[in-house]
Design an enzyme around this catalytic site. Sequence first.
Site, mmCIF file in Angstrom:
data_model
loop_
_atom_site.group_PDB
_atom_site.id
_atom_site.type_symbol
_atom_site.label_atom_id
_atom_site.label_comp_id
_atom_site.label_asym_id
_atom_site.label_seq_id
_atom_site.Cartn_x
_atom_site.Cartn_y
_atom_site.Cartn_z
ATOM 1 N N LEU A 1 -8.102 1.532 -11.179
ATOM 2 C CA LEU A 1 -8.483 1.725 -9.766
ATOM 3 C C LEU A 1 -9.318 2.991 -9.611
ATOM 4 O O LEU A 1 -9.089 3.984 -10.304
ATOM 5 C CB LEU A 1 -7.216 1.874 -8.907
ATOM 6 C CG LEU A 1 -6.272 0.678 -8.844
ATOM 7 C CD1 LEU A 1 -4.987 1.070 -8.100
ATOM 8 C CD2 LEU A 1 -6.959 -0.497 -8.156
ATOM 9 N N GLU B 1 2.929 9.626 -13.910
ATOM 10 C CA GLU B 1 3.557 10.433 -12.851
ATOM 11 C C GLU B 1 3.891 9.617 -11.609
ATOM 12 O O GLU B 1 4.875 9.889 -10.919
ATOM 13 C CB GLU B 1 2.612 11.566 -12.443
ATOM 14 C CG GLU B 1 3.087 12.295 -11.213
ATOM 15 C CD GLU B 1 2.219 13.468 -10.851
ATOM 16 O OE1 GLU B 1 1.079 13.254 -10.414
ATOM 17 O OE2 GLU B 1 2.678 14.600 -11.009
ATOM 18 N N ARG C 1 -0.938 5.606 -0.151
ATOM 19 C CA ARG C 1 -0.005 5.026 -1.127
ATOM 20 C C ARG C 1 1.470 5.297 -0.795
ATOM 21 O O ARG C 1 2.356 4.743 -1.437
ATOM 22 C CB ARG C 1 -0.287 5.618 -2.507
ATOM 23 C CG ARG C 1 -1.699 5.393 -3.019
ATOM 24 C CD ARG C 1 -1.881 3.970 -3.512
ATOM 25 N NE ARG C 1 -3.208 3.766 -4.063
ATOM 26 C CZ ARG C 1 -3.536 4.026 -5.316
ATOM 27 N NH1 ARG C 1 -2.645 4.502 -6.148
ATOM 28 N NH2 ARG C 1 -4.760 3.804 -5.731
ATOM 29 N N HIS D 1 -4.006 11.386 -3.508
ATOM 30 C CA HIS D 1 -2.611 11.834 -3.492
ATOM 31 C C HIS D 1 -2.524 13.287 -2.999
ATOM 32 O O HIS D 1 -3.473 14.053 -3.144
ATOM 33 C CB HIS D 1 -2.014 11.795 -4.909
ATOM 34 C CG HIS D 1 -1.692 10.424 -5.415
ATOM 35 N ND1 HIS D 1 -2.119 9.963 -6.633
ATOM 36 C CD2 HIS D 1 -0.958 9.415 -4.871
ATOM 37 C CE1 HIS D 1 -1.666 8.723 -6.829
ATOM 38 N NE2 HIS D 1 -0.966 8.368 -5.774
ATOM 39 N N CYS E 1 -1.061 13.632 -13.253
ATOM 40 C CA CYS E 1 -0.845 12.182 -13.316
ATOM 41 C C CYS E 1 -0.411 11.706 -14.695
ATOM 42 O O CYS E 1 0.250 10.676 -14.817
ATOM 43 C CB CYS E 1 -2.132 11.437 -12.982
ATOM 44 S SG CYS E 1 -3.116 12.227 -11.736
HETATM 45 C C1 CIR Z 1 -4.854 5.096 -9.041
HETATM 46 O O1 CIR Z 1 -5.747 4.946 -8.203
HETATM 47 O O2 CIR Z 1 -3.685 4.825 -8.807
HETATM 48 C C2 CIR Z 1 -5.229 5.633 -10.401
HETATM 49 N N1 CIR Z 1 -6.528 5.206 -10.740
HETATM 50 C C3 CIR Z 1 -5.151 7.141 -10.421
HETATM 51 C C4 CIR Z 1 -3.767 7.673 -10.264
HETATM 52 C C5 CIR Z 1 -3.720 9.143 -10.301
HETATM 53 N N2 CIR Z 1 -2.381 9.610 -10.235
HETATM 54 C C6 CIR Z 1 -1.997 10.751 -9.673
HETATM 55 O O3 CIR Z 1 -2.805 11.428 -9.035
HETATM 56 N N3 CIR Z 1 -0.710 11.089 -9.744
#
Ligand code: CIR
Length: 262
Positions: free
Chosen positions: A22, A69, A136, A167, A254
């Site tokens: 994503l 994470e 989210r 986030h 993350c």
């Molecule tokens: C997402 O959009 O969920 C992933 N591409 C990136 C997640 C990043 N996670 C975080 O900041 N804890």
Amino acid sequence: MRSYSFTHAITRCPPASAIHGLRAVDTGSPDLDLMRAHHADYIAALKSTGATVVELPALEAFPDSLFVEDTALCLPQGAVVMRPGAPSRLGEAAEMAPQLQALYREVRQIEGAGNFIEGGDILTTETEVLVGRSARTNAGGVAELAGIVADWGYKLREVFTPPGVLHFKTDCSLLDGDTILSTERLDASGCFTGYRVIHTAPGEEASANAIRFNDLVLFPAGFPRTRDKLVAAGYTLREIGNSECAKLDGGMSCLSLRFSPS
Ligand code: CIR
């Protein structure tokens, strides 16, 4: 200092499917080899502090599964398995649950069908658990988590992630017991009143996602002015390449769950 002294971390190898991960804005596909090289540097930095790192294998069915994470909140008293708000990521939490059960006596779960919460929206300091509502993480998810952590003696404070920011921790990090690294835009919301705050340098907002892990601050490479501020403030930095994870809106926090299980 329970908020940044850890005996353990969990990571997960970037799957080949990460190229389909994503992202808010498409800036091109990540280079998988380089992403895995950065990931190896990251794990080496965690291990260099003396911690045990549980390195989980790639999960091809989940392109974003390297960002472990988001699947759990780990506290000294127990772990809480999250309910990610991104539908393609829901199954990642179920994959993490048995790993945590092997390490912790108590593992709880966010269960409410309409409740969503991702670990990237949670910043644990010495005194409280701060949770940023975001695209989210919704009110139900925050309320359910508040009930669980209250049983372990934690105060949870609901705050708000700025619009357009993935986030809460995209824009902030804990540097020590009472110091936060934050973008100016997030700090302007007033959510860090009472903390010492160091701002990212203008134009270097993407460096706000760092992690304090034992004696080190793992910091994304390529942000020299913020790096120099942190070094001048006395922190020991380890710069880690993040160019490929950044294409998927991922950063230092993350890529691991960090904890000392009870
Ligand atoms: C997402 O959009 O969920 C992933 N591409 C990136 C997640 C990043 N996670 C975080 O900041 N804890």
